[in-house]
Design a protein around this motif. Sequence first.
Motif, PDB file in Angstrom:
ATOM      1  N   SER A  49       0.835  -1.207   0.000  1.00 41.43           N
ATOM      2  CA  SER A  49       0.000   0.000   0.000  1.00 41.43           C
ATOM      3  C   SER A  49       0.865   1.251   0.000  1.00 41.43           C
ATOM      4  O   SER A  49       0.576   2.220  -0.716  1.00 41.43           O
ATOM      5  N   ILE A  50       1.916   1.240   0.800  1.00 43.97           N
ATOM      6  CA  ILE A  50       2.822   2.388   0.840  1.00 43.97           C
ATOM      7  C   ILE A  50       3.518   2.562  -0.509  1.00 43.97           C
ATOM      8  O   ILE A  50       3.705   3.686  -1.000  1.00 43.97           O
ATOM      9  N   ILE A  65      -9.292   3.766  -8.185  1.00 44.97           N
ATOM     10  CA  ILE A  65      -8.887   3.604  -9.584  1.00 44.97           C
ATOM     11  C   ILE A  65      -7.380   3.777  -9.733  1.00 44.97           C
ATOM     12  O   ILE A  65      -6.705   2.971 -10.398  1.00 44.97           O
ATOM     13  N   VAL A  66      -6.826   4.810  -9.120  1.00 47.06           N
ATOM     14  CA  VAL A  66      -5.386   5.062  -9.214  1.00 47.06           C
ATOM     15  C   VAL A  66      -4.592   3.927  -8.561  1.00 47.06           C
ATOM     16  O   VAL A  66      -3.574   3.474  -9.104  1.00 47.06           O
ATOM     17  N   SER A  67      -5.046   3.441  -7.423  1.00 49.27           N
ATOM     18  CA  SER A  67      -4.348   2.353  -6.742  1.00 49.27           C
ATOM     19  C   SER A  67      -4.401   1.069  -7.563  1.00 49.27           C
ATOM     20  O   SER A  67      -3.403   0.341  -7.656  1.00 49.27           O
ATOM     21  N   ILE A  75     -16.382  -3.102   3.242  1.00 48.76           N
ATOM     22  CA  ILE A  75     -15.477  -2.100   2.665  1.00 48.76           C
ATOM     23  C   ILE A  75     -14.974  -2.565   1.305  1.00 48.76           C
ATOM     24  O   ILE A  75     -14.916  -1.784   0.344  1.00 48.76           O
ATOM     25  N   LEU A  76     -14.620  -3.850   1.213  1.00 45.62           N
ATOM     26  CA  LEU A  76     -14.098  -4.362  -0.051  1.00 45.62           C
ATOM     27  C   LEU A  76     -15.147  -4.300  -1.156  1.00 45.62           C
ATOM     28  O   LEU A  76     -14.803  -4.162  -2.343  1.00 45.62           O
ATOM     29  N   SER A  77     -16.432  -4.382  -0.798  1.00 53.20           N
ATOM     30  CA  SER A  77     -17.480  -4.324  -1.817  1.00 53.20           C
ATOM     31  C   SER A  77     -17.469  -2.981  -2.547  1.00 53.20           C
ATOM     32  O   SER A  77     -17.834  -2.910  -3.727  1.00 53.20           O
ATOM     33  N   VAL A 115      -6.652   2.290  -0.205  1.00 55.54           N
ATOM     34  CA  VAL A 115      -5.461   1.799  -0.894  1.00 55.54           C
ATOM     35  C   VAL A 115      -5.149   0.382  -0.437  1.00 55.54           C
ATOM     36  O   VAL A 115      -4.867  -0.516  -1.253  1.00 55.54           O
ATOM     37  N   ALA A 116      -5.216   0.148   0.879  1.00 59.03           N
ATOM     38  CA  ALA A 116      -4.956  -1.190   1.412  1.00 59.03           C
ATOM     39  C   ALA A 116      -5.992  -2.195   0.925  1.00 59.03           C
ATOM     40  O   ALA A 116      -5.656  -3.339   0.570  1.00 59.03           O
ATOM     41  N   TYR A 117      -7.250  -1.793   0.851  1.00 61.13           N
ATOM     42  CA  TYR A 117      -8.285  -2.723   0.393  1.00 61.13           C
ATOM     43  C   TYR A 117      -8.226  -2.949  -1.111  1.00 61.13           C
ATOM     44  O   TYR A 117      -8.654  -4.003  -1.589  1.00 61.13           O
TER      45      TYR A 117
END
Length: 311
Positions: free
Chosen positions: A16-17, A111-113, A194-196, A271-273
């Motif tokens: 994520s970082i 989208i960017v992640s 959250i993932l949904s 970002v993590a998800y």
Amino acid sequence: MEFRQFFNFLVILKESIKLLAKNIKLTLFITTLTLLSSSIFFVVFDFSSLSLARDMLAKESLFPISSSSSAEFTTHLSRIQHSFPCLLAVYVVFVLSYLIITLTSTTAIIIVSSDSYNNKNSSLTELSSRIAKSWMRPLVTGFYTTIFVTGYVFLAISLAAPFLASSSMDMLGAAVLFWAGAYGLYLYLCSVWILSLVVSVVDEDGSCGVEALGRSAVVMKGQRVSGFFVNVLCSVVSLGVYLGSRMTRGERVCGLVLVNGSCLVKILTFVAYTVLYCRGKGSRGQEIELNSSDVEYAKLGLITPLDSNVV
């Protein structure tokens, strides 16, 4: 197994970082725009709502010296009744504006992640176009997740009612343990919710709502503990932001710290998800497709075949 899940959480955090630094220009643009717009709306809301509230309190303070049957009392009452819709409108505008900011920034950072994870580069124009095409899906999914969260909160409150009704120290201690367990269970369950939202944005089939929740449950198989650790980390960071805001001077500064800190925690969370989704989709892509085929097959099975003897 738990050590392995904790190791996976550390890997997700590391990736994520890296994603935050991979497409640094777009990430900084989204973050800066989110923080700036949120701060501006908060200041405007705080100023306008306080002005209207002070005006209503000033008018209300005139009531004790006015007779309830006098024309002056009726005039003051009509003024307060006229000011209340304005105050309500300010709150509604603030909530809708904050919802738009949150929805847009969440969609953009996902989208960017996702593009960064797949080694893709998107221009600002392409990003804007994709946000315009997909913003409705996370909105629908967010509505369903809000229902789940609200239902869980009401269930927890109803189960905790017997503890809160008692004044004994033992029952109060049991209530604290119950709330701690209920919050821990919430952090575990909400990983799918959250993932949904991530699924609603980046899924190629454009799923949303219940379908997105089902797909996220498949992707999260074997990753729920990792998602739980991500939620625990974000909760600890949020607590640190809250405690830090209480150390500032002035309510407006405290509110700005809370708003901006919450935005940064939200960006880190999604970002993590997104990493969780990409890792789970890579290992369970075939299973997801099979589940989708089962859904379509079930729909086709509802169609009754025509009898060949009927003319």
